[in-house]
Design a protein around this motif. Structure first.
Motif, PDB file in Angstrom:
ATOM      1  N   PHE A  53      41.369  53.177  38.986  1.00 64.85           N
ATOM      2  CA  PHE A  53      40.677  55.346  39.339  1.00 64.85           C
ATOM      3  C   PHE A  53      40.783  56.048  38.349  1.00 64.85           C
ATOM      4  CE2 PHE A  53      40.458  54.075  44.167  1.00 64.85           C
ATOM      5  CZ  PHE A  53      39.313  54.422  44.289  1.00 64.85           C
ATOM      6  N   GLY A  54      42.021  55.274  37.066  1.00 69.93           N
ATOM      7  CA  GLY A  54      41.945  55.674  36.539  1.00 69.93           C
ATOM      8  C   GLY A  54      43.346  56.410  36.022  1.00 69.93           C
ATOM      9  N   ALA A  55      44.145  56.633  35.072  1.00 64.05           N
ATOM     10  CA  ALA A  55      45.415  57.466  34.542  1.00 64.05           C
ATOM     11  C   ALA A  55      46.077  58.019  35.630  1.00 64.05           C
ATOM     12  CB  ALA A  55      45.863  57.342  33.898  1.00 64.05           C
ATOM     13  N   HIS A 105      33.302  49.487  34.619  1.00 67.09           N
ATOM     14  CA  HIS A 105      34.741  48.457  34.133  1.00 67.09           C
ATOM     15  C   HIS A 105      35.677  49.048  35.992  1.00 67.09           C
ATOM     16  CE1 HIS A 105      36.318  52.412  32.576  1.00 67.09           C
ATOM     17  NE2 HIS A 105      37.452  51.679  33.898  1.00 67.09           N
ATOM     18  N   MET A 106      35.861  49.489  36.186  1.00 68.20           N
ATOM     19  CA  MET A 106      36.370  50.800  37.588  1.00 68.20           C
ATOM     20  C   MET A 106      35.616  49.621  38.783  1.00 68.20           C
ATOM     21  SD  MET A 106      36.673  54.494  37.163  1.00 68.20           S
ATOM     22  CE  MET A 106      38.770  55.486  35.294  1.00 68.20           C
ATOM     23  N   ARG A 107      34.000  49.775  38.515  1.00 69.90           N
ATOM     24  CA  ARG A 107      33.311  49.038  39.085  1.00 69.90           C
ATOM     25  C   ARG A 107      33.429  47.404  39.191  1.00 69.90           C
ATOM     26  NH1 ARG A 107      29.198  52.619  37.723  1.00 69.90           N
ATOM     27  NH2 ARG A 107      27.875  50.442  36.757  1.00 69.90           N
ATOM     28  N   GLN A 108      33.538  46.877  38.683  1.00 66.96           N
ATOM     29  CA  GLN A 108      34.161  45.897  37.973  1.00 66.96           C
ATOM     30  C   GLN A 108      34.853  45.116  38.987  1.00 66.96           C
ATOM     31  OE1 GLN A 108      32.482  43.251  36.967  1.00 66.96           O
ATOM     32  NE2 GLN A 108      33.052  41.339  37.491  1.00 66.96           N
ATOM     33  N   VAL A 109      36.221  46.819  39.146  1.00 69.68           N
ATOM     34  CA  VAL A 109      37.728  45.913  40.127  1.00 69.68           C
ATOM     35  C   VAL A 109      37.193  45.384  41.509  1.00 69.68           C
ATOM     36  CG1 VAL A 109      39.956  46.558  41.090  1.00 69.68           C
ATOM     37  CG2 VAL A 109      39.124  47.380  38.488  1.00 69.68           C
ATOM     38  N   VAL A 110      36.326  46.326  42.143  1.00 70.21           N
ATOM     39  CA  VAL A 110      36.143  46.077  43.500  1.00 70.21           C
ATOM     40  C   VAL A 110      35.286  44.381  43.305  1.00 70.21           C
ATOM     41  CG1 VAL A 110      35.172  47.076  44.868  1.00 70.21           C
ATOM     42  CG2 VAL A 110      35.861  48.434  43.726  1.00 70.21           C
ATOM     43  N   ASP A 111      33.822  44.580  42.539  1.00 74.72           N
ATOM     44  CA  ASP A 111      33.361  42.606  42.667  1.00 74.72           C
ATOM     45  C   ASP A 111      34.663  41.749  42.472  1.00 74.72           C
ATOM     46  OD1 ASP A 111      31.324  44.513  42.748  1.00 74.72           O
ATOM     47  OD2 ASP A 111      31.315  44.296  40.248  1.00 74.72           O
ATOM     48  N   THR A 112      35.566  42.182  40.956  1.00 79.21           N
ATOM     49  CA  THR A 112      36.844  41.150  41.040  1.00 79.21           C
ATOM     50  C   THR A 112      37.805  40.679  41.994  1.00 79.21           C
ATOM     51  OG1 THR A 112      36.643  41.727  38.821  1.00 79.21           O
ATOM     52  CG2 THR A 112      38.499  40.240  40.048  1.00 79.21           C
TER      53      THR A 112
END
Length: 637
Positions: A134-136, A616-623
């Motif tokens: 979600f960010g810093a 890149h944040m959605r990619q975290v869920v996929d990973t």
């Protein structure tokens, strides 16, 4: 190593049994037991010091999952569970099972829905994952929530250890706090996770023996079968029979209808504990740093086993304690017979004010008990005439049941082990998190290992000092209620973000910030305001309270009287207002029943009416959901 330690502990217990047999007083044996186990923890901490950052930071690579599971058990079974859980169930009966169900359920949710995905991502801490997702801003917000939860729990552990030392050794509370702080520093500063891990294994051995032995002893002596899990029902039958004979409404077995929690409170308290345990940072920290996802699952499975082994024993111990007390007063106990038939109650009454109440008054000796009963005109004591503070029920159980002195010593030592075990886990995980966030904030992503270790040690010292200071200044607390409130803060502030961050791709940064902040702040406000200003809270929110119009009319009269009535009037006002200081009857330690749904609703609503998160944040869920993904930290194996 720990086979030898267990044998040494057994030898020590046998020596204490011999001392008890020759007449050494029970408090002396308990004091020797406390000093022995404390010295053992200190020696283990000193011999496992390290200057390697990987061992200081995690130590998970070199420790088998079985031992890591034992350390997880020591993490969870803290002062609240050891000191408060049996007393909670003793007092509330069925309604007191909510923390037991929530504790076991929380580990199941953690193992299935959260932990494997955090480990697959490769983050060392909860804020690291939430920052990537979600960010810093969310990263620093989660670190703040983590710090608050950790301080609340740390203060409870330090106070728990100090209380045991104070009650058993008869020293001042401040001296108990100083001793606890010194032991914690030795067990954590020199060796970090390495010394804490091996110390916690020893602590679990002690607390498991202390928690299990009284239950097995009572099952054997009262029913004839040395398996409390199988004869628990016999204790319930005995309790119900005694309550019927003595004209007491069946309150221990019957749920929700005797002034306990109520079905609504019970349900939401259980859900709050489940969510709070599943998202508790110091419980997630160790399996998150396991060498692999499989190792993390195995560690948590062993932890669940070691936690459940003791948690399912607590109801049996509480039932036996209540059965013993009902038998005691059912025999026709008169106030002038207390010294002969219930000397243990008078001994605990003399330890500290407020531990034992007889005939409605906090007493310190037999003379005060006789005076209180004479004032009420009581000639035969009923069950309700002897009230024990929940925190001492399990500590007093060996004396209540007439067990040998060495059992009391083992139980006292086990309580100390439980508090130290949880406190060291909180210190290590919180210092690691704060160190990581500090270097992230100043832009140093790969600082030298020696510098990281130095900063971590500084944070351990600072956290311990702050926790000790608050423990001295805050006064006595309800250990279990404090743990439940910390779980509520975790459930409201972290659980929605973790669960939706793992399972919901559309949830974005504004939604996470709004949901975490709103849920956490509501829970924090509800818990603090209703506890520290119950009269003001009840008056301001009377339209949401479970109180009646007549009760609030009486509250208004007491508020008017307190303006000129002095301290006694203010104390009476607060005591009257406390049951009314609620929304819809929800207790302040179950405040996540309000904050957690709010967090979920806000996160979903904001996500629904705002932009999708970046790729890149959605990619975290996929990973994290791809079993083929191998995190960079998999090289720990």
């Amino acid at each position: 190593m720990y086979g030898f330690y267990t044998l040494a502990l057994a030898g020590f217990v046998m020596m204490m049994a011999l001392l008890g047999h020759i007449g050494v007083p029970r408090p002396v044996i308990a004091t020797i037991s406390i000093l022995f186990v404390t010295a053992t923890f200190v020696v283990i901490g000193l011999t496992n010091r390290t200057m390697r950052y990987d061992e200081f930071h995690s130590a998970s690579n070199t420790v088998p999952e079985l031992y890591l599971g034992m350390t997880g058990g020591a993490d969870w079974l803290a002062a609240a569970c050891f000191l408060g859980l049996v007393g909670w169930i003793y007092t509330l009966g069925f309604d007191g099972l909510a923390p037991v169900l929530g504790g076991i359920g929380g580990y199941v949710v953690m193992t299935v829905a959260i932990l494997p995905y955090l480990r697959r991502f490769g983050a060392d801490t909860v804020p690291q994952f939430l920052g990537a997702r979600f960010g810093a801003t969310v990263r620093y917000l989660s670190a703040t929530i983590l710090l608050v939860c950790s301080l609340v729990l740390l203060v409870a552990q330090i106070q728990g250890a100090a209380a045991i030392v104070t009650w058993i050794m008869q020293v001042g509370v401040s001296y108990g706090v100083y001793g606890c702080v010194a032991v914690l520093l030795i067990c954590t500063v020199l060796g970090g996770a390495r010394s804490a891990t091996w110390t916690q294994v020893a602590q679990y051995v002690v607390l498991a023996g202390a928690f299990l032995l009284p239950a097995f002893w009572l099952a054997t002596s009262m029913v004839g079968i040395p398996l409390p899990y199988l004869v628990y029902g016999d204790a319930l039958v005995g309790i119900t029979a005694q309550e019927t004979i003595q004209g007491i409404a069946p309150s221990f077995v019957e749920p929700f209808d005797h002034g306990g929690l109520g079905a609504f409170d019970f349900t939401f308290l259980t859900l709050s504990v489940i969510a709070g345990i599943a998202a508790m940072p110091h419980l997630l920290a160790r399996p998150m740093m396991a060498p692999s996802v499989q190792s993390a699952r195995a560690t948590t499975a062993w932890t669940l086993f070691f936690v459940a082994l003791l948690l399912v024993t607590a109801p049996a111990s509480a039932a036996f304690a209540r059965w013993l007390m009902l038998d005691l007063v059912g025999s026709g106990l008169a106030p002038n017979q207390l010294a002969d038939q219930a000397g243990w109650a008078l001994r605990w009454a003399s330890v500290a004010p407020g531990l034992v109440s007889i005939c409605g008054a906090a007493v310190g000796d037999a003379t005060e008990a006789l005076a209180a009963c004479a004032q009420r005109g009581t000639t035969a004591l009923a069950f309700s005439d002897i009230a024990l503070r929940p925190d001492i029920v399990f500590l007093a159980l060996p004396e209540m049941a007439g067990m040998p002195s060495f059992v009391s010593g083992l139980v006292a030592a086990g309580g100390l082990a439980a508090t130290f075990g949880a406190a060291t886990a909180i210190l290590i995980s919180t210092s690691n998190t704060l160190t990581s966030e500090l270097f992230h904030a100043i832009g140093r992503r790969q600082p030298p290992a020696a510098l990281r270790m130095f900063v971590s040690r500084l944070f351990i010292v600072a956290l311990t000092a702050v926790g000790g200071f608050i423990a001295i200044q805050s006064g006595p607390i309800d250990f279990l209620a404090t743990m439940l409130w910390a779980a509520s803060l975790s459930a409201a502030g972290l659980f929605p973000a973790l669960l939706l961050g793992i399972w919901a791709r559309p949830v974005n940064t504004p939604a996470a910030i709004a949901g975490m902040a709103s849920g956490f702040l509501l829970t924090l406000y509800y818990g603090l305001a209703s506890h520290y200003d119950p009269a003001g809270f009840a008056s301001a929110w009377r339209w949401l309270s479970s109180g009646t119009a007549d009760q609030f009319a009486q509250l208004d009269a007491l508020r008017a009287a307190s303006a000129t009535g002095g301290e006694a009037a203010v104390a009476a006002l607060e005591a009257y207002a406390r049951p009314l200081a609620n929304w819809w009857g929800i207790q302040n330690y179950a405040a996540a029943a309000l904050g957690m749904p709010l967090g979920f609703i806000v996160m979903v609503a904001v996500s629904r009416f705002s932009m999708m998160p970046p790729q890149h944040m959605r990619q975290v869920v996929d990973t994290i959901h791809d079993p083929r993904s191998i995190p960079a930290t998999e090289t720990r194996a």
